[in-house]
Write a protein that holds these residues in place. Structure first.
Motif, PDB file in Angstrom:
ATOM      1  N   UNK A   8       1.957  -4.014   6.855  1.00 22.11           N
ATOM      2  CA  UNK A   8       1.507  -3.612   5.689  1.00 22.11           C
ATOM      3  C   UNK A   8       0.146  -3.977   5.175  1.00 22.11           C
ATOM      4  N   UNK A   9      -0.090  -5.595   5.548  1.00 16.77           N
ATOM      5  CA  UNK A   9      -0.997  -6.037   5.181  1.00 16.77           C
ATOM      6  C   UNK A   9      -2.632  -5.825   5.705  1.00 16.77           C
ATOM      7  N   UNK A  10      -2.109  -5.411   7.229  1.00 21.41           N
ATOM      8  CA  UNK A  10      -3.393  -5.018   7.754  1.00 21.41           C
ATOM      9  C   UNK A  10      -3.654  -3.717   7.450  1.00 21.41           C
ATOM     10  N   UNK A 125      -7.555   1.692  -3.762  1.00 20.60           N
ATOM     11  CA  UNK A 125      -6.639   2.174  -2.742  1.00 20.60           C
ATOM     12  C   UNK A 125      -5.274   2.618  -3.482  1.00 20.60           C
ATOM     13  N   UNK A 126      -4.794   3.927  -3.171  1.00 16.79           N
ATOM     14  CA  UNK A 126      -3.580   4.316  -3.763  1.00 16.79           C
ATOM     15  C   UNK A 126      -2.402   4.159  -2.461  1.00 16.79           C
ATOM     16  N   UNK A 127      -1.507   3.752  -3.110  1.00 13.42           N
ATOM     17  CA  UNK A 127      -0.303   3.786  -2.262  1.00 13.42           C
ATOM     18  C   UNK A 127       0.587   5.104  -2.703  1.00 13.42           C
ATOM     19  N   UNK A 128       0.939   6.043  -1.817  1.00  7.32           N
ATOM     20  CA  UNK A 128       1.663   7.302  -2.299  1.00  7.32           C
ATOM     21  C   UNK A 128       2.786   7.193  -1.270  1.00  7.32           C
ATOM     22  N   UNK A 190       9.535   1.966   9.837  1.00  6.96           N
ATOM     23  CA  UNK A 190      10.606   2.181   8.920  1.00  6.96           C
ATOM     24  C   UNK A 190      10.534   0.691   7.949  1.00  6.96           C
ATOM     25  N   UNK A 191      11.000   0.867   6.943  1.00 10.10           N
ATOM     26  CA  UNK A 191      11.238  -0.238   5.930  1.00 10.10           C
ATOM     27  C   UNK A 191       9.929  -0.889   5.689  1.00 10.10           C
ATOM     28  N   UNK A 192       8.763  -0.183   5.826  1.00  7.17           N
ATOM     29  CA  UNK A 192       7.520  -0.846   5.399  1.00  7.17           C
ATOM     30  C   UNK A 192       7.310  -0.720   3.754  1.00  7.17           C
ATOM     31  N   UNK A 193       7.940  -0.192   2.801  1.00  7.93           N
ATOM     32  CA  UNK A 193       7.832  -0.258   1.689  1.00  7.93           C
ATOM     33  C   UNK A 193       7.898  -1.491   1.117  1.00  7.93           C
ATOM     34  N   UNK A 194       8.909  -2.140   1.311  1.00  5.53           N
ATOM     35  CA  UNK A 194       8.887  -3.476   0.573  1.00  5.53           C
ATOM     36  C   UNK A 194       7.430  -4.468   1.020  1.00  5.53           C
ATOM     37  N   UNK A 220      10.654  -1.783 -10.313  1.00  2.96           N
ATOM     38  CA  UNK A 220      11.395  -2.984 -10.326  1.00  2.96           C
ATOM     39  C   UNK A 220      10.864  -3.877  -8.995  1.00  2.96           C
ATOM     40  N   UNK A 221      10.116  -3.297  -8.184  1.00  2.69           N
ATOM     41  CA  UNK A 221       9.794  -4.132  -6.862  1.00  2.69           C
ATOM     42  C   UNK A 221       8.289  -4.309  -6.550  1.00  2.69           C
TER      43      UNK A 221
END
Lengths: 448, 448
Positions: A8-10, A125-128, A190-194, A220-221
């Motif tokens: 996610x950071x990259x 940068x937008x996160x959709x 998978x599970x990249x959202x957090x 909330x997160x």
């Protein structure tokens, strides 16, 4: 577009770098990229629909096993009548909108030779984050490129095959354009959202497209600002002096034209004086459409003897987004009581008043604290296409930045430019011998 | 204004209710309240300065014991030359600004008899958390009332006596006006901040006025949007073709006119070609003002033989807000390298280019992702008063809602009003026999 398995950071860092390049591209380069995406998707129709068919097959099996809702399966289907054509048309519609970047919105002469300008600029940068509908990827990629923003897209797992096929096609199309590779990234991990929600240094705005549960989870997160609505608990205040046809038409359209939409009516507030005048006709029309009426004492009494689904309302109904053919009804004695109920129990989405009294309507629209306040019109007009924005990023119940249906403007911020000639601040002040600012407002169309 | 010991939730709820009344008051009622506050504070000068003297006495003792910074003591002092008068004048200045509420910013005829309007509206409830300066209370109360927002104020404990005295005075003054009692609340309860930051249902925006540490603490501990800046790491890119006087004047003003300000210069990027042309004169002027120059290899070499405080820069200096007479210096070979350094290491506050090349300056201003991008002007112009906004809520490095110096506009959002005649959505569509929207843009000054 790149299909990334990066951390996610990259991914977020790469998007930020790309956003800096994208922000400096002229409108023609951004529009050319949309033309290229449109052409490539047209050519790849068969391949993409095949991929979509594989997603659909798995989804139908999951639905048969009770693991997936049927409505979700239906939303997955890119082959549904008109859907593919709408997706392609949407890309060209976005391309043909006016360029939102670099519009001057304020010009002030601070002093001789010292000019201040406020100019629209992409947010960054937008996160959709979206759920099932695979056509959203083309829609959002178009909006991001048009507005000069980089975007990271994270889709639901049910449509992975479709996403990958669309993404590969867009990626190949963009390779021949000036839009940098990292500008639109599809994250399939998978599970990249957090992990993505932690990237508040690089990501400037999160836009969730999906259920209320998704929006709440995200709010909330993350520390990143979120553009989205929590609920749509919309009200209509029915007064005694409204024309009956207006009342019946608007309430029926608000409640029944698409009950699952966030801009549908959930609570009808009935002026006590209307209980035995216009209300029964409105109730009849709703009952004929199969609506369940959840009534308080006075409104139930006003309907005594009627056939149809009439039950007692519970207090929690007034705080519930039914999203179905169910309507909460409450009797109020005054505009003030109606406004107070809406501001306390509503979700600040869209609320309407039905009256022929203009003065009363204006007071209602000023006092109700909602994104949309309507007089004698259906709450379902709360929509970017209907407002004439050409396209819609979503509907916001936020109180800052963007409220109500959000078009391209909601993806923009501004920067201030100052052009000087060696000007310094230390010579300005209120004292003797010090310079005063001129603060002369200039017309926006003046040359420099 | 009420001085409250209520729980954070009760205070927030009361503020929300009051905000709904405040939002409907006409401009005259809001302006009358500011006139009343001004008169009451003028009358209560002696009483308030006595209370302030008690705060000061405690603070001086704490400072003598090393428990408080001297700079904080100085900021507490309402009796300092001009401070009281400035505070009073500020109230009338805010009162005399144009009314920000109810301005129409978009008008569209959706169809015959169906009009859409976008109208500016207050955000709702502001939570203002500030540190030592007691005059902020009058300033912020004025801004909140003028903009139709309710405000909850939480001040630092060092100025409690002053706050209470000012608050009582304002409270008594407001009792004779139409502004509701809960509209401005001063929370004096110790440790109330955490509880207030939890009230995202009732509080719409947090505005911290104080140190970077305070801003960071708040951003980490709330879901409510925060309007504030994190850091001010401002850059200047010095090119070889700039006029020497311009370069010297602007760099000296940017660095030395108020080194503790967030809009002061922290890093000078020197084009390699400028190292032996204009840079030495700039360095001389800075050294003469007592600035410590933290140089990389090439810039240090260019200054060899000079007297003064010249030391080796460390990599972390480029990510540091010095807030003192210290300047990081780095040599770059091109505009692109300068822009990349700024976008990577800057805080997106205010960055400047010094050049006589207009085309280069425009490229810099388009490519640097900061709230302020200036050409041949001091970074210290980044200020609401200097921009002509009359007053300043703060400076924002956010990427949404408000960026750069924030005036009253930053306390506003909008709502959409629709006025119809029984219009429903179900008759519109692309099919045969369906109605099309007109989406006719109307001039803002047209009558209804």
């Amino acid at each position: 577009m790149s299909l990334t398995n990066a951390t996610p950071e990259a991914a977020a860092k790469a998007a930020k770098s790309a956003s800096h390049i994208l922000a400096t591209l002229p409108a023609s380069a951004r529009n050319d990229a949309l033309t290229a995406i449109h052409a490539a998707l047209s050519d790849a129709k068969d391949e993409i629909l095949h991929a979509n068919a594989r997603d659909l097959e798995l989804a139908r099996k999951a639905a048969a096993d009770g693991q997936l809702k049927d409505s979700l399966v239906s939303r997955l289907d890119l082959g549904k009548k008109g859907k593919w054509e709408d997706m392609l048309k949407g890309i060209l519609d976005v391309r043909d909108l006016p360029d939102p970047v670099g519009k001057i919105t304020l010009r002030t002469r601070l002093d001789d030779g010292l000019l201040l300008e406020r100019v629209t600029a992409p947010i960054g940068v937008l996160l959709i984050i979206f759920e099932a509908r695979p056509e959203v990827i083309a829609n959002i990629a178009s909006l991001a490129i048009k507005s000069g923003n980089a975007a990271i897209l994270k889709g639901g797992k049910e449509s992975t095959e479709s996403f990958v096929a669309i993404s590969r096609t867009i990626s190949a199309a963009l390779a021949g354009t000036k839009v940098p590779n990292g500008a639109v990234q599809l994250v399939t991990t998978r599970d990249a959202i957090a992990g993505l929600l932690d990237q508040d240094r690089h990501i400037d705005l999160v836009i969730p497209r999906g259920s209320n549960e998704l929006v709440r989870y995200i709010k909330t997160n993350t520390k990143i600002p979120v553009l989205g609505h929590a609920d749509g608990i919309c009200h209509s205040y029915l007064t005694a002096d409204v024309d009956e046809k207006t009342a019946v038409d608007v309430v029926v359209d608000s409640k029944t034209s698409y009950p699952a939409a966030c801009n549908s009516l959930e609570t009808l507030l009935v002026q006590d004086k209307a209980l035995n005048t216009v209300f029964p006709a409105v109730a009849d029309a709703l009952l004929a459409k199969g609506v369940e009426l959840r009534c308080d004492g006075p409104s139930k009494a006003a309907l005594s003897g009627k056939q149809g689904n009439i039950v007692d309302v519970k207090q929690e109904d007034y705080d519930t987004e039914h999203l179905s053919l169910t309507l909460s009804i409450k009797t109020v004695s005054s505009l003030e009581e109606a406004v107070e109920h809406i501001n306390e129990h509503g979700s600040h989405h869209t609320d309407t008043i039905l009256t022929s009294d203009k003065e009363l309507a204006e007071r209602f629209m000023d006092a109700v604290d909602s994104a949309g306040v309507y007089w004698n019109a259906s709450s379902r007009f709360a929509d970017g296409m209907r407002y004439g924005f050409g396209t819609e990023v979503g509907i916001s119940t936020n109180k800052i930045h963007a409220r109500g249906p959000v078009g391209l403007e909601g993806l923009m911020i501004y920067k201030y430019k100052i052009r000087g000639q060696g000007h310094v601040t230390s010579v300005y002040g209120e004292g003797e011998g010090q310079r005063r600012f001129k603060h002369e407002t200039l017309r926006l169309e003046d040359g420099h």
